[in-house]
Design a protein around this motif. Structure first.
Motif, mmCIF file in Angstrom:
data_model
loop_
_atom_site.group_PDB
_atom_site.id
_atom_site.type_symbol
_atom_site.label_atom_id
_atom_site.label_comp_id
_atom_site.label_asym_id
_atom_site.label_seq_id
_atom_site.Cartn_x
_atom_site.Cartn_y
_atom_site.Cartn_z
ATOM 1 N N UNK A 14 89.738 -52.627 -7.298
ATOM 2 C CA UNK A 14 88.340 -52.279 -7.528
ATOM 3 C C UNK A 14 87.845 -51.434 -6.352
ATOM 4 N N UNK A 15 87.801 -50.133 -6.571
ATOM 5 C CA UNK A 15 87.497 -49.203 -5.481
ATOM 6 C C UNK A 15 86.018 -49.150 -5.130
ATOM 7 N N UNK A 16 85.140 -49.473 -6.070
ATOM 8 C CA UNK A 16 83.711 -49.377 -5.772
ATOM 9 C C UNK A 16 83.179 -50.652 -5.118
ATOM 10 N N UNK A 17 83.543 -51.833 -5.643
ATOM 11 C CA UNK A 17 83.079 -53.064 -4.999
ATOM 12 C C UNK A 17 83.700 -53.245 -3.612
ATOM 13 N N UNK A 18 84.885 -52.698 -3.406
ATOM 14 C CA UNK A 18 85.520 -52.807 -2.092
ATOM 15 C C UNK A 18 84.800 -51.977 -1.040
ATOM 16 N N UNK A 19 83.931 -51.075 -1.477
ATOM 17 C CA UNK A 19 83.144 -50.257 -0.549
ATOM 18 C C UNK A 19 81.774 -50.864 -0.268
ATOM 19 N N UNK A 20 81.528 -52.067 -0.789
ATOM 20 C CA UNK A 20 80.233 -52.700 -0.591
ATOM 21 C C UNK A 20 80.019 -53.198 0.840
ATOM 22 N N UNK A 21 78.745 -53.308 1.193
ATOM 23 C CA UNK A 21 78.294 -54.040 2.371
ATOM 24 C C UNK A 21 77.373 -55.141 1.826
ATOM 25 N N UNK A 22 77.930 -56.319 1.514
ATOM 26 C CA UNK A 22 77.151 -57.355 0.821
ATOM 27 C C UNK A 22 75.880 -57.737 1.572
ATOM 28 N N UNK A 23 74.760 -57.648 0.866
ATOM 29 C CA UNK A 23 73.482 -57.960 1.494
ATOM 30 C C UNK A 23 73.073 -56.982 2.569
ATOM 31 N N UNK A 24 73.748 -55.848 2.624
ATOM 32 C CA UNK A 24 73.565 -54.919 3.734
ATOM 33 C C UNK A 24 72.221 -54.226 3.789
ATOM 34 N N UNK A 25 71.462 -54.317 2.689
ATOM 35 C CA UNK A 25 70.124 -53.717 2.679
ATOM 36 C C UNK A 25 69.027 -54.781 2.727
ATOM 37 N N UNK A 26 69.419 -55.983 3.100
ATOM 38 C CA UNK A 26 68.436 -57.054 3.202
ATOM 39 C C UNK A 26 68.231 -57.759 1.878
ATOM 40 N N UNK A 27 67.537 -57.111 0.941
ATOM 41 C CA UNK A 27 67.280 -57.727 -0.358
ATOM 42 C C UNK A 27 68.214 -57.206 -1.443
ATOM 43 N N UNK A 28 69.202 -56.408 -1.059
ATOM 44 C CA UNK A 28 70.199 -55.929 -2.014
ATOM 45 C C UNK A 28 71.452 -55.510 -1.260
ATOM 46 N N UNK A 29 72.543 -55.392 -2.017
ATOM 47 C CA UNK A 29 73.824 -55.022 -1.427
ATOM 48 C C UNK A 29 73.852 -53.539 -1.087
ATOM 49 N N UNK A 30 74.368 -53.229 0.086
ATOM 50 C CA UNK A 30 74.565 -51.841 0.478
ATOM 51 C C UNK A 30 76.002 -51.423 0.242
ATOM 52 N N UNK A 31 76.378 -50.305 0.813
ATOM 53 C CA UNK A 31 77.748 -49.854 0.638
ATOM 54 C C UNK A 31 77.987 -48.482 1.214
ATOM 55 N N UNK A 32 79.251 -48.080 1.173
ATOM 56 C CA UNK A 32 79.660 -46.779 1.707
ATOM 57 C C UNK A 32 80.428 -46.034 0.618
ATOM 58 N N UNK A 33 79.678 -45.432 -0.279
ATOM 59 C CA UNK A 33 80.263 -44.772 -1.446
ATOM 60 C C UNK A 33 81.273 -43.694 -1.042
ATOM 61 N N UNK A 34 81.072 -43.082 0.106
ATOM 62 C CA UNK A 34 81.940 -41.977 0.506
ATOM 63 C C UNK A 34 83.393 -42.409 0.700
ATOM 64 N N UNK A 35 83.625 -43.720 0.851
ATOM 65 C CA UNK A 35 84.989 -44.201 1.059
ATOM 66 C C UNK A 35 85.695 -44.609 -0.236
ATOM 67 N N UNK A 36 85.010 -44.510 -1.360
ATOM 68 C CA UNK A 36 85.645 -44.886 -2.641
ATOM 69 C C UNK A 36 86.924 -44.088 -2.894
ATOM 70 N N UNK A 37 86.938 -42.758 -2.744
ATOM 71 C CA UNK A 37 88.190 -42.026 -2.970
ATOM 72 C C UNK A 37 89.311 -42.450 -2.032
ATOM 73 N N UNK A 38 88.994 -42.683 -0.756
ATOM 74 C CA UNK A 38 90.017 -43.109 0.202
ATOM 75 C C UNK A 38 90.616 -44.444 -0.212
ATOM 76 N N UNK A 39 89.769 -45.381 -0.592
ATOM 77 C CA UNK A 39 90.251 -46.699 -1.008
ATOM 78 C C UNK A 39 91.074 -46.601 -2.290
#
Length: 273
Positions: free
Chosen positions: A196-221
């Protein structure tokens, strides 16, 4: 054990082409879901890739109680049934409790067990009892080899049509790390393994009230997972990710999906040759 698995109209797993599980994180509306299904079906046909459409009728695991969850079981299943009948592709969705398994299995081809629920015995047994393919997401808190017992719960419930999905592991606070060793480790259980390339790029709870992430790393993963021998790639796709109602930080843009899948297909051909 059934590896490769038959997911009509294709087989997935050992010795078979790289397959893809693609679709929006959640059913935002009937119109949006049908639009995404149409666009992804056209793309899959043009690229000649085995393809499963995914969308969730309920996102039970939200950071905030105010997070968008989807239309619910009844309306969501009606939309997924329309997708399946209109575009003639296999469909995957999540279940969150054992009582949902039978109703969901009447509509979709693959029942998905969310990562945080991957140890829930009653849920796994109920999914297995439907005799549909069961995709178990590896818990972020589990080692790859710990998934042996999750697989065995399905096997001992009479269903050997099981696959596993790696989606990253907890790495400190609000972070995940994708350990590519998990792919061959879980393949030792003789089941297909998806990354799962998109969930693996998540930062869980990283935005405080929602999950953040680093979409730019999806292709690398995704490329790393193909190189590690993954049998399939899972990606959540949205036409306007920044305004998606769920997982807006990590869904991959629809207009960049053709290029990425083309690269993954080429890489898989090289690796598998």
């Amino acid at each position: 054990m059934m590896n490769p698995l038959h997911i009509p109209p294709f087989h997935a797993g050992k010795g078979k082409p790289l397959f893809f599980i693609l679709g929006p994180c959640v059913i935002e509306s009937r119109h949006h879901t049908l639009y995404m299904a149409e666009m992804l079906t056209k793309m899959a046909n043009e690229l000649s890739i085995p393809f499963v459409f995914k969308a969730s009728f309920d996102k039970a695991n939200r950071t905030s109680i105010h997070g968008f969850r989807g239309p619910g079981l009844e309306e969501g299943l009606a939309i997924l049934q329309e997708v399946r009948e209109t575009f003639h592709m296999p469909v995957l969705t999540d279940i969150h409790d054992a009582g949902q398994a039978k109703a969901v299995a009447a509509v979709v081809d693959i029942l998905q067990i969310p990562a945080f629920l991957s140890r829930q015995t009653d849920l796994l047994a109920a999914a297995a009892a439907t005799e549909k393919v069961v995709n178990i997401k590896k818990g972020q808190f589990l080692a790859p080899w710990d998934m042996k017992e999750a697989v065995n719960k399905c096997f001992e419930s009479g269903n050997q049509q099981v696959m596993l999905t790696e989606r990253g592991s907890c790495f400190g606070y609000n972070n995940l790390v994708a350990d590519m060793r998990a792919i061959p480790e879980m393949q030792k259980l003789d089941v297909p393994v998806v990354f799962d390339a998109t969930h693996s790029a998540q930062l869980p709870g990283g935005r405080g009230n929602e999950t953040g992430g680093m979409r730019e790393f999806v292709p690398t993963l995704a490329k790393s997972a193909v190189a590690a021998g993954a049998d399939g790639i899972f990606m959540e796709i949205h036409h306007d990710p920044d305004h998606a109602l769920s997982d807006s930080a990590t869904q991959w843009p629809l207009d960049k999906t053709f290029e990425l899948i083309s690269e993954l297909k080429i890489l898989a051909a090289i690796i598998r040759s």
